[in-house]
Scaffold this motif. Structure first.
Motif, short mmCIF file in Angstrom:
data_model
loop_
_atom_site.label_atom_id
_atom_site.label_comp_id
_atom_site.label_asym_id
_atom_site.label_seq_id
_atom_site.Cartn_x
_atom_site.Cartn_y
_atom_site.Cartn_z
N GLU A 203 -112.71 85.82 -30.75
CA GLU A 203 -112.79 84.98 -29.76
C GLU A 203 -111.52 84.62 -29.12
N LEU A 204 -110.70 84.37 -30.00
CA LEU A 204 -109.41 83.89 -29.55
C LEU A 204 -108.70 84.90 -28.36
N LEU A 205 -108.88 86.20 -28.59
CA LEU A 205 -108.55 87.34 -27.97
C LEU A 205 -108.99 87.15 -26.62
N LYS A 206 -110.26 86.62 -26.35
CA LYS A 206 -110.85 86.62 -24.91
C LYS A 206 -110.20 85.60 -24.34
N ARG A 207 -109.33 84.61 -24.69
CA ARG A 207 -108.55 83.71 -24.02
C ARG A 207 -107.22 84.09 -23.79
N ILE A 208 -106.79 85.26 -24.30
CA ILE A 208 -105.46 85.69 -23.95
C ILE A 208 -105.41 86.87 -22.99
N PRO A 209 -104.86 86.65 -21.57
CA PRO A 209 -105.02 87.59 -20.71
C PRO A 209 -104.29 88.67 -21.01
N LEU A 210 -103.25 88.83 -21.78
CA LEU A 210 -102.52 90.03 -21.94
C LEU A 210 -103.28 90.66 -23.08
N GLY A 211 -104.41 90.24 -23.89
CA GLY A 211 -105.25 90.97 -24.60
C GLY A 211 -104.71 91.22 -26.03
N ILE A 212 -103.56 90.52 -26.35
CA ILE A 212 -103.08 90.86 -27.65
C ILE A 212 -102.34 89.66 -28.11
N PHE A 213 -102.22 89.75 -29.61
CA PHE A 213 -101.59 88.59 -30.41
C PHE A 213 -100.13 88.70 -30.43
N GLY A 214 -99.31 87.63 -30.39
CA GLY A 214 -97.89 87.83 -30.21
C GLY A 214 -97.36 88.08 -31.58
N ALA A 215 -96.15 88.64 -31.82
CA ALA A 215 -95.20 88.98 -32.81
C ALA A 215 -94.15 87.76 -32.78
N ALA A 216 -93.76 87.52 -34.11
CA ALA A 216 -92.69 86.35 -34.28
C ALA A 216 -91.46 86.99 -33.37
N ASP A 217 -91.38 88.22 -33.45
CA ASP A 217 -90.16 88.93 -32.54
C ASP A 217 -90.18 88.28 -30.83
N ASP A 218 -91.51 88.16 -30.45
CA ASP A 218 -91.53 87.63 -29.19
C ASP A 218 -91.13 86.19 -28.96
N ILE A 219 -91.13 85.66 -30.05
CA ILE A 219 -90.84 84.16 -29.99
C ILE A 219 -89.13 84.22 -30.30
N THR A 235 -82.43 72.96 -19.17
CA THR A 235 -82.77 71.88 -20.34
C THR A 235 -83.64 71.29 -20.15
N GLY A 236 -84.38 70.63 -21.11
CA GLY A 236 -85.70 69.79 -20.97
C GLY A 236 -86.89 70.50 -20.67
N GLN A 237 -87.01 71.75 -20.86
CA GLN A 237 -87.91 72.68 -20.60
C GLN A 237 -88.91 73.12 -21.70
N VAL A 238 -90.08 73.46 -21.35
CA VAL A 238 -90.99 74.16 -22.47
C VAL A 238 -91.22 75.45 -22.05
N LEU A 239 -90.96 76.59 -22.72
CA LEU A 239 -91.10 77.70 -22.21
C LEU A 239 -92.36 78.38 -23.05
N THR A 240 -93.33 78.68 -22.46
CA THR A 240 -94.53 79.10 -23.17
C THR A 240 -94.64 80.59 -23.28
N VAL A 241 -94.83 80.81 -24.48
CA VAL A 241 -95.05 82.48 -24.90
C VAL A 241 -96.06 82.52 -25.46
N ASP A 242 -97.24 83.01 -24.68
CA ASP A 242 -98.46 82.89 -25.24
C ASP A 242 -99.48 84.22 -24.51
N GLY A 243 -98.85 85.20 -24.09
CA GLY A 243 -99.84 86.03 -23.38
C GLY A 243 -100.60 85.59 -22.37
N GLY A 244 -100.21 84.54 -21.57
CA GLY A 244 -100.77 84.05 -20.73
C GLY A 244 -101.90 83.11 -20.96
N MET A 245 -102.18 82.65 -22.02
CA MET A 245 -103.04 81.75 -22.48
C MET A 245 -103.24 80.56 -21.71
N VAL A 246 -101.96 79.96 -21.64
CA VAL A 246 -102.06 78.63 -20.82
C VAL A 246 -101.12 78.85 -19.47
N MET A 247 -101.86 78.77 -18.32
CA MET A 247 -101.20 78.99 -17.20
C MET A 247 -102.08 78.15 -16.09
#
Ligand code: NDP
Length: 247
Positions: A203-219, A235-247
């Protein structure tokens, strides 16, 4: 070239998962690392891995929600390492449940570790950052702090809170040469996410445009960027690293 040559980094929750990946990435880029975890054995194991990369490392078993323990550890760390250049507030827990059934204890435990923990650890090191007129602070938020999630109101509140904390402290500390940023990971394969069953993962994978889960190394790669000289004007930014889930 080493991007963090001779920098000293403190990584909370560095004993496993994303924190471990950040500790090792920083070490491979020339940083010495202070690994903080709840469990001494986990912190010590990662400290050994850092040493194997040719860098200095210190391990501390500290509950980041315990104000007295944090302040005592910070004093010891500053005495042992001499100074700290980078702080990564990564320690985090989940205690999921629907609002109606969530106990006060589970609410408090998550807010105390994820949000108050970041406050306590930042406060313990900020004076030294201000004195040296430099410093990088990274807070591990989550996409759940941006969009919420049924069954995680405590976790979402803590991670949304971290974004407000990041922006406020970024404003307070900018004139002292200190940057504060947040990373909002999507679904990353670690112990924290290993309990999801196959149906939930599909179910989760369907919500991730890149179609894969991330790895700790991506973060860890995002953390390296934010800690490196390349991000001096961020500074003061939020860098989203999520395979495109939130955009
Ligand atoms: P893990 O559960 O794999 O590891 C958590 C680490 O935090 C462990 O080292 C643990 O210590 C430490 N820790 C937990 N509570 C405390 C505490 N009170 N004091 C000190 N250390 C503590 O988590 P992840 O690596 O998956 O997550 C790391 C961070 O990233 C968290 O803040 C999490 O919310 C966030 N995140 C993770 C995502 C994911 O998909 N995995 C997604 C979005 C955000 P010990 O080893 O001793 O138990």
């Amino acid at each position: 070239m080493s991007q963090l040559a001779n920098q000293i980094a403190v990584v909370t929750g560095g004993g496993r998962g994303i924190g471990r990946a950040i500790a090792l990435k920083f070490a491979s880029e020339g940083a010495d690392v202070v690994v903080i975890s709840r469990t001494a054995a986990n912190a010590e194991k990662v400290a050994e891995e850092v040493r194997a990369l040719g860098r200095r490392a210190w391990a501390y078993a500290v509950d980041v929600a315990d104000a007295a323990a944090v302040s005592a550890a910070a004093e010891q760390i500053l005495a042992a390492a001499g100074r700290v250049d980078i702080l990564v507030n990564n320690a985090g827990i989940t205690k999921d449940g629907l609002l109606m059934r969530m106990s006060d204890t589970d609410w408090d435990a998550v807010l105390d570790t994820n949000l108050k923990g970041a406050f306590l650890v930042t406060k313990a090191f900020v004076r030294s950052f201000i004195k040296q007129r430099s410093g990088r602070i990274l807070n591990l938020s989550s996409v759940i702090g941006l969009i919420g999630n049924a069954g995680q109101c405590n976790y979402a509140a803590s991670k949304a809170g971290l974004i407000g904390f990041t922006q406020s402290t970024a404003r307070e500390l900018a004139s002292r040469g200190i940057t504060v940023n947040a990373i909002a990971p999507g679904f990353i394969e670690t112990d924290m996410t290993s309990e999801l069953n196959e149906a939930m993962r599909t179910e989760l994978l369907k919500r991730i445009p890149l179609g894969i889960f991330g790895a700790a190394d991506d973060i860890a790669a995002a953390a390296l960027y934010l800690a490196s000289p390349a991000a001096r004007y961020v500074t003061g930014q939020v860098l989203t690293v999520d395979g495109g889930m939130v955009m």
